[in-house]
Structures are given as structure tokens and as C-alpha cells.
Design an enzyme around this catalytic site. Structure first.
Site, short mmCIF file in Angstrom:
data_model
loop_
_atom_site.label_atom_id
_atom_site.label_comp_id
_atom_site.label_asym_id
_atom_site.label_seq_id
_atom_site.Cartn_x
_atom_site.Cartn_y
_atom_site.Cartn_z
N PRO A 275 0.82 -1.30 0.02
CA PRO A 275 -0.09 -0.09 -0.01
C PRO A 275 0.88 1.30 0.06
O PRO A 275 1.45 1.77 1.03
CB PRO A 275 -0.86 0.01 1.21
CG PRO A 275 0.01 -1.02 2.29
CD PRO A 275 0.75 -2.02 1.27
N ASP A 446 5.83 2.04 1.97
CA ASP A 446 4.90 0.96 2.13
C ASP A 446 4.34 1.20 3.48
O ASP A 446 4.88 1.26 4.42
CB ASP A 446 5.62 -0.26 2.15
CG ASP A 446 4.71 -1.76 2.36
OD1 ASP A 446 3.59 -1.65 2.80
OD2 ASP A 446 5.24 -2.75 2.13
N HIS A 447 2.90 1.25 3.48
CA HIS A 447 2.38 1.81 4.62
C HIS A 447 2.39 0.44 5.90
O HIS A 447 2.03 0.61 7.04
CB HIS A 447 0.86 2.22 4.54
CG HIS A 447 0.20 3.15 5.43
ND1 HIS A 447 0.60 3.42 6.91
CD2 HIS A 447 -0.33 4.47 5.17
CE1 HIS A 447 -0.10 4.32 7.21
NE2 HIS A 447 -0.42 5.15 6.40
N ARG A 448 2.58 -0.76 5.49
CA ARG A 448 2.65 -1.95 6.28
C ARG A 448 3.75 -1.60 7.18
O ARG A 448 3.94 -2.23 8.34
CB ARG A 448 2.79 -3.05 5.39
CG ARG A 448 1.32 -3.41 4.45
CD ARG A 448 1.77 -4.61 3.67
NE ARG A 448 2.93 -4.50 2.75
CZ ARG A 448 3.29 -5.40 1.95
NH1 ARG A 448 2.84 -6.60 1.88
NH2 ARG A 448 4.16 -5.27 1.24
N VAL A 449 4.69 -0.81 6.74
CA VAL A 449 5.86 -0.88 7.45
C VAL A 449 6.22 0.53 8.29
O VAL A 449 6.60 0.83 9.14
CB VAL A 449 7.35 -1.19 6.86
CG1 VAL A 449 8.59 -1.12 7.35
CG2 VAL A 449 7.03 -2.61 6.03
#
Length: 475
Positions: A275, A446-449
Site C-alpha cells: 500500500p 509501504d504503509h505496512r512498515v
């Protein structure tokens, strides 16, 4: 004696198929272990494949210009009197489904391939080099059975941009591709005096522009001045570096190179699995411009703005280890090393050579390494360890006078910094308006990180380092 199969090996982590650029041995030639058999184009660089057995090259199964997936039998080495017919028949029977695409492979027109297919058994190295050059596809370095020295097709070299490293200075456009020869001191003086180097006649060796040429320059001739005004009318700056002119015919269908296939696959995976979101800041580059000009006065020092950006990011990544991290499915892996990938444009795609442990290197070390890596990337001579293992990536389009853009994250990194041009613009300073230098950078994360606040804090640190750039020289 045992028959030795010549099998197309996986020569890079992302390689799925390879193209035989040329065979360096012909059928009937004696072969020893370690001899270079063929030049293979993968998705990153052109690699030399070595023989794993000794004997005679009895059969070439995939001619120069042909493609094959990894693991395919492409040749056979055996003694001159050894019967290889059963092996050839077995491989032909098993490889029939894969043989059809190979036959259909030739370039754009369906009828031309038919006429050329029967001539395949006797590979012609010269014709093969021309055919491979027309495809202009890079390749990779072997894992075990290939040599680290590759020889790219000669026809590819002119197409590659000669600018060794991304940079966004006005002077870089003047010197792009070596069109204008000038000493670093002359370049620095010209930049300060806003002199277009293309309008200066050089009196040094080979027409090189030196200090006295800048000092004695009286202005462009009328015709040159008109051209300069026309080229810089919209921006007030020298014209940006031009990309290589396309050599394709409109309406033509182009076969995908190995590099283009890999780019398509990896970036689609990145864009639709990670994302992405984007944060942009504008940086006051006045101090950086002054520092670079001072460094350029040293004849040996050739520092680009991109080199300063690389060093600033390396230092900031040490302070923000979560930006120097990768998504691992059920975990986030932070990296002890700061390895920065630098996007380098090639005629048929791009590649990201990696500056390893960039935080431990000086700006001048980074500058020299980036120039070396970028130059060898364009010649397709990088080793796998030189374009893999990045933990953060920088993409710079400043040399094309791009103000700002967004980039797609390069897996397995969690962020990529898109760098625009250093522009001379009106700046509000208190109650006055004065000229100043500004540069926009955009971080894709990366919005996951990486959460938004963390991305903003990281960019604030990068900006702080570039606005007080003397600190970049201290460690």
C-alpha cells in the site's frame, strides 16, 4: 566418457529465461572446463557462461538470438566419437512444447522468421551480435557457472546515456554524454557566471575548456544567443538533458526484452501488494549549491547533487531504522546495513546498482562509486552482488528538469525517494523576495512498515542534513 549437458543456468535472482547473445565456441570446437561457451542475456546484464565439462562442443541446440527458460538444454559436450543421438532425441521429445515459442520468436514480421529458422544450426557470431543488439536487452550475472566479465553487444553502447549518475545541476546538462569537454574548475566558474559551456571555445588539449577560456569569455555570438534564449525561455535555465531519441517505427509491435519482463512483473507486484502513499517536501538547496561549487573547484572532486542526497539519506536511515526495513509477511525485518540503490536508466529499462554501507562512506567515495556502478550498468557489466541487496532506493529525474514525481517502491525495500531538479526560483525571505535554489523530493512508503508520521520525520531529517550540508562531509 560422460556426456556433459550445457544447461541454461539461473544467472540472477530474478531470471526466468535467457537469450543467447552469441556462442563463443562453434560445433566441433574442443572445450575445457572453465572455457567461455556463450554470452547470455538475462534481465539485468550480459553474462559469459562457462563450460562445466571437457570434450568437444558436439551440438548447439539453441542458436544465437534464441530464448530459453532456465534449465533448458542448449548444447552438448562429449567426445568426438560418442553417440549423443539418444540424448538429442530425448530432449527434442521433451522440449517440443517449448520449441514452438522459440520458432515463433523472431522479431516483428511472421514471414521473415520462417526463412531464417533452417539456418539455425550454424550460428554466426557477427549476425548474432547484431540481432541481440537490436533487441537491446540487458542480462544478469551467473550464480556459479558464469564469468563476471561480460562483453555487451557493440551496437548497444551508443544508445546508452553516458551520464554516469543521476544529478540535477545545470552544469550536468552541459557536460552530458561528454559533448562539452571542460575542467571541473571551468565548469564551476561557468555555473557561477551563468555561462553556457556550449558557447565557449576551449583552448586546452583536445578543445577542453579551461579557466582562462571562462575568464576571457565575452558572451555568445548572436546566433548562439538566440538559440540559448529559445531553449531556456520557459525555465530561465539551460535546457535539460535530452533522453536518447527513440529508434522505433510507429505502429511496430516490440517483443519484450528479459529486462522489460522483469520490470513489469516486479513493479506490478510492488504496486498492488504494497500500500503506497506519498509525502513531499521542498528543500532549501542554497547551502548545498554553494558547497558543491566549492568542492567542484578542486580539480579531482566531481560531486553531484545526487551524491549529497545519497549521503543525507544514508545518515537519516541510521536515525530511522524502521525506514531501512522490509515487510516479511508475519514480521518486519530491519537491516543493520544501509545499502542504497541508485536507479540508472538504460535504453530498454532501468537497473538499481547498490552503494553498500553508504553511511560509512564519504561523499567523494559515494560519488566515485556511483559513477563507476552507473557506467558499468550501462555497459551491462555489473555483477549480481552489485545490483541486489538494497535496503532503500533513490530515483532522480532532476537532469531532465522534472520538478517532482512519485516512484514505485523497489522490493524488498519499504521506501523509495523520488528526487526532482534543483531550481532557481523567487524566494520570500522576511520582507524581501530574492532568488534561491529549491528542490522537491517525494518519499513513496509501504504503509505496512512506515506510518505517515515516521515518513514525515525521516524527510525532515533529510531536509535538515541537506540544508546544513557541511555536516555531510564530517561522517
Amino acid at each position: 566418457m560422460t556426456v556433459s549437458k550445457v544447461v541454461l543456468a539461473k544467472l540472477s535472482p530474478t531470471m526466468e529465461e535467457g537469450t543467447i547473445v552469441k556462442w563463443t565456441k562453434n560445433e566441433g570446437d574442443p572445450v575445457k572446463v572453465g572455457d567461455v561457451l556463450a554470452e547470455i542475456e538475462t534481465d539485468k546484464a550480459n553474462m559469459e557462461m562457462e563450460a562445466l565439462g571437457s570434450g568437444v562442443l558436439r551440438k548447439i541446440l539453441i542458436p544465437a538470438g534464441g530464448k530459453a527458460p532456465i534449465g533448458t538444454l542448449i548444447g552438448v559436450i562429449a567426445e568426438a566419437d560418442e553417440d549423443i543421438a539418444p540424448l538429442i532425441a530425448k530432449e527434442a521429445a521433451g522440449a517440443k512444447p517449448a520449441a514452438a515459442p522459440e520458432a515463433a520468436k523472431p522479431e516483428a514480421k511472421p514471414e521473415a522468421p520462417k526463412a531464417e529458422t533452417p539456418a539455425a544450426p550454424a550460428p554466426n557470431p557477427a549476425a548474432a551480435g547484431a540481432e541481440a543488439a537490436a533487441k537491446a536487452a540487458p542480462a544478469d550475472q551467473p550464480a556459479s557457472a558464469a564469468s563476471a566479465t561480460q562483453t555487451p553487444p557493440a551496437a548497444v553502447a551508443p544508445a546508452a546515456s553516458a551520464s554516469p549518475a543521476p544529478a540535477s545541476s545545470g552544469a550536468s546538462a552541459a557536460g552530458d554524454a561528454g559533448r562539452v569537454k571542460a575542467s571541473p574548475l571551468a565548469r564551476s566558474m561557468a555555473a557561477h557566471r551563468k555561462i553556457d559551456l556550449s558557447s565557449v571555445a576551449g583552448s586546452g588539449p583536445g578543445g577542453r575548456i579551461i579557466k582562462r577560456d571562462i575568464e576571457s569569455w565575452a558572451g555568445p555570438k548572436p546566433a548562439q544567443a538566440a538559440v540559448a534564449r529559445a531553449s531556456s525561455a520557459t525555465s530561465g535555465r539551460p535546457a535539460a538533458a535530452r533522453p536518447p531519441a527513440p529508434t522505433i517505427t510507429p505502429g511496430q509491435e516490440l517483443p519484450l526484452s528479459n529486462m522489460r519482463k522483469t520490470i513489469a512483473k516486479r513493479l506490478v507486484e510492488s504496486k498492488f501488494s504494497a500500500p503506497h502513499y506519498y509525502v513531499t517536501v521542498e528543500i532549501d538547496m542554497d547551502a548545498a549549491v554553494d558547497l558543491r561549487a566549492q568542492l567542484q573547484r578542486l580539480e579531482e572532486a566531481k560531486i553531484s547533487f545526487n551524491d549529497l542526497v545519497v549521503k543525507a539519506c544514508a545518515k537519516a536511515l541510521k536515525s530511522f531504522p524502521m525506514v531501512n526495513a522490509s515487510w516479511g509477511g508475519d514480521k518486519i525485518a530491519t537491516h543493520a546495513d544501509v545499502n542504497i540503490g541508485i536507479a540508472v536508466a538504460l535504453p530498454d529499462g532501468l537497473i538499481t546498482p547498490v552503494v553498500r554501507n553508504a553511511d560509512q562512506k564519504s561523499v567523494t567515495d559515494i560519488a566515485q562509486e556511483v559513477r563507476d556502478l552507473a557506467g558499468r550498468a550501462k555497459d551491462k557489466k555489473l555483477k549480481p552482488e552489485e545490483f541486489t541487496g538494497s535496503t532503500f532506493t533513490i530515483s532522480n529525474l532532476g537532469m531532465y528538469d522534472v520538478t517532482e514525481f512519485t516512484a514505485i517502491i523497489n522490493p524488498p525495500d519499504s521506501a523509495i525517494l523520488a528526487v526532482g531538479a534543483v531550481r532557481r526560483v523567487p524566494v520570500v525571505d522576511g520582507d524581501e523576495i530574492r532568488p534561491g535554489h529549491r528542490m522537491k523530493v517525494t518519499l513513496s512508503s509501504d504503509h505496512r512498515v512506515i506510518d505517515g508520521a515516521l515518513a514525515a520525520q525521516f524527510l525532515a531529517e533529510v531536509r535538515r542534513l541537506l540544508e546544513a550540508p557541511v555536516g555531510l562531509l564530517l561522517g
